[in-house]
Design a protein around this motif. Structure first.
Motif, PDB file in Angstrom:
ATOM      1  N   PRO A  33       0.798  -1.341  -0.048  1.00 24.79           N
ATOM      2  CA  PRO A  33      -0.024   0.142  -0.137  1.00 24.79           C
ATOM      3  C   PRO A  33       0.819   1.185   0.249  1.00 24.79           C
ATOM      4  N   GLY A  34       0.721   2.263  -1.084  1.00 26.89           N
ATOM      5  CA  GLY A  34       1.316   3.363  -1.014  1.00 26.89           C
ATOM      6  C   GLY A  34       2.528   3.419  -1.888  1.00 26.89           C
ATOM      7  N   LEU A  35       3.076   2.111  -2.028  1.00 29.56           N
ATOM      8  CA  LEU A  35       4.449   2.141  -2.737  1.00 29.56           C
ATOM      9  C   LEU A  35       4.338   1.707  -4.227  1.00 29.56           C
ATOM     10  N   VAL A  36       4.873   2.507  -4.819  1.00 30.38           N
ATOM     11  CA  VAL A  36       5.163   1.939  -6.490  1.00 30.38           C
ATOM     12  C   VAL A  36       6.667   1.883  -6.834  1.00 30.38           C
ATOM     13  N   THR A  37       6.980   0.791  -7.199  1.00 33.31           N
ATOM     14  CA  THR A  37       8.336   0.552  -7.513  1.00 33.31           C
ATOM     15  C   THR A  37       8.369   0.141  -8.858  1.00 33.31           C
ATOM     16  N   THR A  38       9.265   0.246  -9.795  1.00 31.99           N
ATOM     17  CA  THR A  38       9.491   0.247 -11.147  1.00 31.99           C
ATOM     18  C   THR A  38      11.080  -0.116 -11.324  1.00 31.99           C
ATOM     19  N   VAL A  39      11.395  -1.264 -11.965  1.00 31.85           N
ATOM     20  CA  VAL A  39      12.549  -1.618 -12.730  1.00 31.85           C
ATOM     21  C   VAL A  39      12.706  -1.869 -13.855  1.00 31.85           C
TER      22      VAL A  39
END
Length: 717
Positions: A531-537
């Protein structure tokens, strides 16, 4: 600076950045991405009205008031892992030294300066020294900022007229995968939209170290069936330099708008003018030998002036078939630059200062239509667009001493025109599969009339590029993005027609290609399971056929070899609570020439490692603040990697308070640790008095300003 080119390394700063996770101001959860196509497909049926541009993150600025954005953000494309939007509130939460640095809100982008504050910034992204904008396309309110066939650098993008408090939002793309993006967009593109109206009127004043003073007023009010917005800005700044920058800048915007994002129009006038004295990069040996101090100069008359006046209009309309968007603009821009980078290398008696003149009027526009349908019963939309631009240019290069004319090198008139057609088909095949298939066709024409007749001529060129995108998911709040596309940048038209060196007509030149192609691809994963975290690689690759550039500083063409860049990006945005957010970004790039040369395979000034981290907190009333860390890794300065720059790590901070009577007070502390670092470093030959005629190869650097404080008082009414 166009005389020199630009690469870097991973390391200690990564230990600070890798744990930093981030702000949700820009990135929507994966589920929201899944719904994006459907939202566009029903744009004509109950589509939402204008969205308050202040949404998207904690309030952390004394001067940002929010408001209603224009029509620029109403139309979107299928996403990639490295494309996103940034709210005006998030952009204004960053304590910065100069206006262009707000664009460092784009993950992995470095915005720096090697000269006086009125000159265009230097940009770095994905293993590119983008010079002053050669391979990053910047657009403000529907108007291009990059100047082609410019006196100083191809794609010269002077963003100093930007008023950050007016920004509604920023849409950025990385890579050449998007049909709407054309010239200069191989590494990426940035589209900035201004507000149509503000929630409250604003009066702001700032004072700070080294003679910094700024005043800003923004107001909007109903007028007829629409709204009138007026903004005015004035700024002065000397800087820490022994010869003060003496920056004097005035800036204004007037806009009238009616309607909504999908059915409305606006007409906007902008005016900007500035003048300054520049402390350009200086040779390291001059400092170590005690000839000048770290903030000194070898030519106190360097500097320049710039002006920009524009009139633009935008319109959008919705019917049963979809959404139509149209825009047009006319810009008058002028620039005078006085630079002395080599001192007495070319002229031991009078010195090497030169004057670059650029005067132009440009106009153009865009018409696009997005219409909905279905393919085998699946939701589909098609976007068709036409873009055009025409520049009438005068560019001059003259030898000067203390800004006084000594002799002419070139004084050319150029007529340059281009047109583009693009098509993009987007289909949502299933709940977990979306595709984008399109192409872009560009045609260019130039007519060069040179004061060296042998360099006059006409040139034509064209290029067609595919644009492909695939989105899989979401599964477990995770999406997979695959993108491929071709891009290009145009070269200076003078380099395309020139046959002899204008400074030495007995020497022949190698002509440049008009359009230089690039090919890019990437694969990325975006996850929003926490929840609340967007991570992209993202893993990316970009090939250039040649990075030939016309060198405006010398009036000649400097060809280079084909190149390849590949690397990885990791971005994080974490909305911890409604009033606290974190962010952390890391980009590592491998950049090399792909053809053998005994000189070496490294691309000078191409960054290997760029990283950043930040924390933002605040609510509409009470305390707010931000802390930003930025790491610009070491770079090879010559092809064999035997000379490298030093890394630069900077920390900026802000603390402030919003009172319930509409007043705000904020304190920015820039370079909080007083790092003795360099904004930028080059390696080339120059000559000081008494040195050998062939000069000395040396590092030339522009230092980071020491710790500075700025106090801002703002009132909203």
């Amino acid at each position: 600076m166009s005389v020199f080119r630009s690469v870097p390394t991973l390391p200690r700063a990564a230990r600070f950045v890798l744990p930093a996770l981030g702000l949700l101001a820009c990135a929507a959860p994966a589920a929201a991405e899944d719904a994006r196509l459907d939202e566009i497909a029903v744009a004509g049926e109950g589509a939402p009205g204008p969205v308050p541009a202040s949404s998207g993150g904690p309030a952390a600025s004394a001067g940002y008031v929010g408001g209603v954005s224009g029509i620029g953000g109403a139309l979107r494309t299928v996403d990639s892992a490295s494309a996103d939007t940034i709210s005006g509130a998030a952009l204004n939460s960053r304590p910065v030294t100069r206006p262009g640095e707000v664009l460092e809100s784009v993950p992995g982008l470095i915005v720096t300066q090697h000269s006086g504050e009125g000159k265009a910034n230097q940009f770095f992204l994905r293993g590119f020294n983008l010079d002053h904008g050669t391979d990053i396309a910047i657009n403000v309110d529907g108007m291009p900022v990059n100047m082609r066939t410019n006196a100083h650098a191809q794609g010269y993008a002077d963003i100093n007229f930007l008023i950050p408090e007016l920004v509604a939002g920023v849409e950025f793309h990385k890579g050449p995968y998007f049909a709407r993006d054309g010239d200069f967009a191989s590494a990426g593109s940035v589209r900035i939209d201004y507000l149509d109206t503000v929630e409250k009127n604003l009066a702001l004043t700032s004072i700070g170290s080294f003679g910094y003073k700024r005043a800003l007023t923004i107001a909007s009010a109903p007028l007829g069936e629409g709204h009138l917005l007026v903004a005015g800005e004035a700024q002065v700044y000397d800087g820490p330099w022994e010869v003060p920058d003496a920056l004097r800048k005035v800036n204004g915007v007037v806009r009238y708008s009616q309607g909504t994002q999908l059915d409305g129009f606006s007409v906007t006038g902008m005016a900007y003018a500035s003048r300054w004295t520049a402390t350009n990069q200086i040779p390291a040996r001059a400092v170590s030998e005690g000839l000048i101090g770290r903030f000194g100069t070898l030519n106190p008359t360097d500097g320049g002036d710039a002006s920009r006046f524009s009139l633009s209009g935008r319109w959008s309309g919705t019917d049963d078939t979809g959404v139509t968007r149209a825009s047009a603009y006319v810009i008058r821009q002028q620039m005078n630059l006085f630079n002395d980078f080599t001192y007495f290398l070319n002229d031991p008696a009078n010195g090497d200062q030169f004057h670059q003149l650029d005067q132009r009027i440009l106009g153009g526009g865009e018409v696009a239509h997005i219409f909905q349908g279905d393919l085998f019963g699946r939701p589909m939309e098609n976007e068709i667009g036409v873009q055009t631009r025409t520049d009438s240019i005068r560019v001059g290069l003259f030898n000067t001493t203390n800004r006084r004319f000594r002799s002419g090198i070139l004084d050319d008139r150029i007529f340059e025109s281009s047109g583009a057609f693009y098509f993009d088909n987007r289909v949502k095949w299933t709940d977990w599969l979306r595709t984008s298939i399109g192409f872009r066709a560009d045609g260019y024409y130039a007519d060069v009339v040179s004061d060296t007749p042998a360099n006059s001529g006409k040139a034509r060129d064209g290029i067609v590029n595919p644009k492909l995108g695939l989105v899989l998911g979401p599964w477990f709040d995770t999406e997979l993005f695959v993108n491929y596309g071709g891009g290009f940048h145009s070269n200076d038209a003078r380099g395309v027609t020139a046959t002899v060196d204008p400074s030495s007509p007995l020497f022949n030149l190698q002509r440049s290609p008009f359009l230089v192609p690039s090919t890019g691809s990437e694969i990325g994963i975006r996850n929003a399971s926490l929840p609340g975290l967007v991570t992209t690689v993202t893993l990316f690759q970009l090939d250039f056929a040649s990075e030939n550039l016309f060198q405006g500083d010398s009036g000649t063409t400097e060809p280079s070899r084909p190149t390849r860049r590949y690397g990885v990006e990791w971005t994080n945005r974490y909305a911890v609570t409604s009033w606290l957010s974190l962010e952390g970004d890391l980009t590592v790039t491998h950049a090399r020439f792909t053809e053998f040369d005994p000189a070496g395979s490294r691309i000078p000034e191409a960054p290997t490692t760029i990283a950043s981290a930040g924390v933002t907190f605040g609510e509409p009333l009470g305390w707010f603040g931000a802390m930003r860390f930025r790491y610009f890794g070491p770079r090879p300065l010559i092809e064999d990697n035997s000379v490298r720059s030093k890394p630069t790590a900077l920390l900026n901070g802000r603390i402030g308070y919003n009172f319930d009577n509409g007043m705000s007070l904020a304190l920015d502390v820039l370079n909080l640790t007083n790092a003795r670092a360099d904004q930028i470093t080059y390696f080339y030959e120059s000559r000081l008095p008494g040195e050998a005629a062939e000069g000395v190869a040396d590092r030339h650097f522009h230092p980071v300003e020491p710790t500075a404080v700025r106090l801002t008082l703002a009132g909203r009414f």
